[in-house]
Design an enzyme around this catalytic site. Structure first.
Site, PDB file in Angstrom:
ATOM      1  N   ASP A 131      85.605 -38.678  20.256  1.00 38.26           N
ATOM      2  CA  ASP A 131      85.351 -39.678  21.289  1.00 38.26           C
ATOM      3  C   ASP A 131      84.721 -39.052  22.534  1.00 38.26           C
ATOM      4  OD1 ASP A 131      85.261 -42.082  22.674  1.00 38.26           O
ATOM      5  OD2 ASP A 131      87.380 -42.048  23.238  1.00 38.26           O
TER       6      ASP A 131
ATOM      7  N   GLU B 134      90.021 -49.450  22.420  1.00 41.30           N
ATOM      8  CA  GLU B 134      90.354 -48.227  23.161  1.00 41.30           C
ATOM      9  C   GLU B 134      90.081 -48.428  24.645  1.00 41.30           C
ATOM     10  OE1 GLU B 134      89.786 -44.443  25.235  1.00 41.30           O
ATOM     11  OE2 GLU B 134      88.218 -45.890  24.856  1.00 41.30           O
ATOM     12  N   GLU B 135      88.940 -49.097  24.948  1.00 41.28           N
ATOM     13  CA  GLU B 135      88.443 -49.082  26.330  1.00 41.28           C
ATOM     14  C   GLU B 135      89.352 -49.801  27.318  1.00 41.28           C
ATOM     15  OE1 GLU B 135      86.344 -47.172  27.318  1.00 41.28           O
ATOM     16  OE2 GLU B 135      84.819 -46.799  25.803  1.00 41.28           O
TER      17      GLU B 135
ATOM     18  N   ASP C  69      79.863 -43.820  23.039  1.00 41.99           N
ATOM     19  CA  ASP C  69      81.277 -44.124  23.323  1.00 41.99           C
ATOM     20  C   ASP C  69      81.609 -45.484  22.721  1.00 41.99           C
ATOM     21  OD1 ASP C  69      83.830 -44.174  24.375  1.00 41.99           O
ATOM     22  OD2 ASP C  69      83.178 -44.551  26.422  1.00 41.99           O
TER      23      ASP C  69
ATOM     24  N   HIS D 211      86.716 -44.989  18.128  1.00 45.49           N
ATOM     25  CA  HIS D 211      86.977 -46.403  18.409  1.00 45.49           C
ATOM     26  C   HIS D 211      85.699 -47.226  18.284  1.00 45.49           C
ATOM     27  CE1 HIS D 211      85.462 -46.379  22.630  1.00 45.49           C
ATOM     28  NE2 HIS D 211      85.951 -45.168  22.684  1.00 45.49           N
TER      29      HIS D 211
END
Lengths: 463, 463
Positions: A356, A328-329, A294, A282
């Protein structure tokens, strides 16, 4: 010679049968042939991935230049524009951004002033999605608890207070619940705000942010993370019988959903262009640090796998697609949007692969799919034993490929050395210097070999 | 029987002479007798130090309650008042604060906004003693260098710029020069401000403060520490040919010298009350973190050594004095003040001992004194072999006892596991949770045994 004939395969299988009956089950699946067929090309990909620090340098440039990339931010969209330019420059096919609307939460000024037993300005991070406070802030007494059970037992005491969950990190899964649902549980007992001890095993006065939820059943209250140090200090103060009073000010706000994109490029397959192996990570991150671990590293490593194939003149029989999913987060809209946009093609998604967990030293992949497919990817994994990255274990995937996995697409997640992941996770310290160029190269090699072989092999990976 | 007669000693020495001639040199020095004489009392002290977490809990209470204790601050003087109360409650003799005037530097708001190549609010800490900027700040281009040699080579380029020393941590001694004298060297080539990469081996976006100097020969310019992460990022940006522009705002100010105190208490000697073994650490700290490691732990461990003697009813023949020196960090006025206030008694200072490397797991002591004294303290060290804290090495002392060591007082510093000291040194993460109750107990035991035996033994430690 990249492929062997069916006859050869049978002869090999028969010889194995006579020599080593125990090995029959695996060999009969055709996996011996995979190893022989792809040994040379796998070595080419591995050697190319380890030849220089191109991927690491690109990751550094991406994260240095655009910084944190939270959904709704200019940084994120600028980064996506740059990726599109660069993927085109690399010569990838069908480079594009696919529109997705994403939540848009913006952190404002956040302060936590301890007033009693001593005045101190403590470092905090509001949790992603928290509401802010009124401008005058919330001043209140702190009640420290170590679990939801303790909160329930002390529910009367918690009313009108600011609850601090001082929960020591064990595993992420066990500990993160206080971040995710702590505001709901505190509101249920009448607390006016909630705080957590940051979710991580090590701290240098390091707050961790991350997603949190509200419920429509109870009032929404502000929810923020203290450093481990300050949470432990408040525990000691409470244990000494001291009264703890703080003033919390947070200007965090929710804005209307904003446009973003899943960014992608391909190497179109030579024989089965509609059959797709998709891999990526992501491209959004939290709004602190630069999201190198991340998860820009996952995006760039997957991208590098395609760039190296291109450079080596390798075009698999099926299409290989790299995707940088968005959001994504704090929403998962990228993964869901990809599923919706490609719903008609999901039957032809042969494999989805995500990185990830940080591009640390890889060990192999966790795979979710049929037994037959598992045996095949295990055989592909043997090509990675040379770099100690060939261990294929049961179960694995990723948040972004989750939606298409739930539609039946076999999925896998890159497994890496996780010893330091939660040191940096969702903190200002998630920066490229925490990663190692060679380890990242190994991740590139593992993803490149796995993707290429599955996209190229005779047999379509069974479901 | 705590002491043996001279005759017994000679008989023992003679028997050793006949049985083990090689061991003669050490045994003949009387050290065998020290071990025999003090084995029992040493074990009492060790057992008491490890029996509970009293010292650790006291350290936590001190640092939680008073927080950072920079010279000139109310926090520091409040902590000293509390120590005086507590030492009196412990029953120590002659508890007092001895007045010392200390420098008074106060950190204000400090911000570093990167403007090019991307806008970002970077975390900094002004170095202790830096001047502030004008209210509008200093906006300028950054020149990154890796050494003073590179700065000299690029002196023309540095003029009018903000110099960043991006120097990787090797040893503290090698790296700290850029913190100490970086502003002077940058001003010499016409820079308008200077920045350093924080002096530490590990970072979670962690700036480190610490002392710095100016020279009267060149203009005073602001001097601040970036995190390792941001310094490395600027290096990469410069290596890519990007122009880096920042705006530095610092409201740090110098105020007139302020009153402080060296705080101390004693167990007066039963036979030679004017002969003194002094031990301690410094009670001031930087203004970030709570100075638990640097150096409240040293003060509390030394203090605990006396408290345990008191509790065990042990009164040595000579006086044992614990001191919390003030102003080690940014002036050294406490150590100098102690020397001046006790100048008449320095000939009767038998030994000075300091713990200022954090109360991590102890190994022993570094000793500075005569060969004869070294042999004796080595023999005392044998009493600590049971807790692996008896290694006595050549050379050692401490910043606070330095002034009296230079007047001839034998000195020693507690040696500890230093593997993490510079992770936390001068950062917001210097907090009690980084220390371990048992390790601290071992430090207490080592200091208690060494101080008690040297204060009690027949022979006065030779100079």
């Amino acid at each position: 010679m990249r492929r062997i004939t069916h006859l050869t395969f049978i002869l090999v299988a028969l010889s194995v049968l006579t020599l080593a009956p125990v090995a029959l089950a695996r060999q009969a699946g055709g996996s011996g042939s995979i190893y022989e067929t792809y040994r040379e090309v796998a070595d080419q990909l591995i050697d190319a991935a380890l030849a220089d620090s191109f991927a690491y340098d690109r990751l550094a440039e991406l994260t240095d230049t655009f910084g944190p990339r939270i959904s709704g931010s200019r940084n994120l969209e600028d980064a996506i524009d740059w990726i599109i330019e660069e993927m085109n420059a690399d010569g990838l096919d069908n480079v594009r951004g696919e529109a997705v609307m994403v939540p848009h939460w913006v952190r404002g000024e956040e302060t936590l002033m301890m007033i009693e037993p001593r005045v101190a300005d403590l470092r905090i991070l509001g949790l992603g999605g928290t509401i802010g406070t009124a401008p005058e802030g919330i001043t209140g007494e702190v009640l420290v608890v170590n679990s939801y059970d303790e909160l329930e037992a002390r529910a009367e005491e918690a009313r009108g207070k600011i609850v601090l969950y001082n929960v020591a990190f064990t595993t992420y899964g066990q500990t993160v619940q206080y971040r995710s649902t702590g505001a709901i549980r505190a509101a249920e007992v009448g607390a006016v705000a909630s705080l957590i001890r940051s979710v991580g095993p090590v701290s240098l006065s390091t707050p961790h942010t991350g997603a949190m939820r509200y419920s429509d059943e109870v009032p929404r209250i502000p929810h923020a993370a203290l450093t481990m140090e300050d949470a432990m200090m408040m525990q000691r103060m409470q244990d000494r019988g001291q009264r703890i009073v703080v003033r919390l000010n947070m200007d965090d706000v929710w804005l209307p959903d904003a446009p973003s994109r899943n960014v992608m490029g391909e190497i179109v397959g030579s024989e089965f262009p509609d059959e797709i192996v998709v891999l990526g990570g992501h491209i959004d991150s939290w709004d602190v640090g630069t999201g190198a671990m991340d998860d820009a590293g996952g995006v760039v490593a997957a991208w590098e796998a395609l760039r190296l194939m291109k450079e080596l003149g390798l075009r698999a029989r099926r299409t290989i697609r790299v995707v940088g999913w968005t959001n994504e987060e704090n929403g998962g809209r990228g993964g869901a949007g990809y599923r919706d946009a490609h719903r008609d093609q999901l039957d032809d998604h042969i494999l989805a692969m995500e990185s990830d967990a940080g591009v640390f030293k890889p060990r192999g992949f966790g795979f979710s799919g049929s037994d037959a497919a598992f045996e095949i990817v295990r055989e592909v994994g043997r090509l990675l034993d040379r770099i100690e990255s060939g261990a294929i274990t049961r179960g694995g995937g990723g948040a972004d490929i989750g939606p298409i996995m739930r539609e039946g697409v076999p999925g896998m997640g890159l497994s890496v050395d996780g010893s330091r992941y939660f040191w940096y996770h969702h903190t200002p310290a998630d920066t490229v210097d925490k990663l190692d160029p060679r380890d990242m190269g190994l991740c590139v090699a593992a993803m490149a070999v796995m993707a290429y072989v599955v996209a190229d092999m005779d047999e379509r990976l069974p479901r």
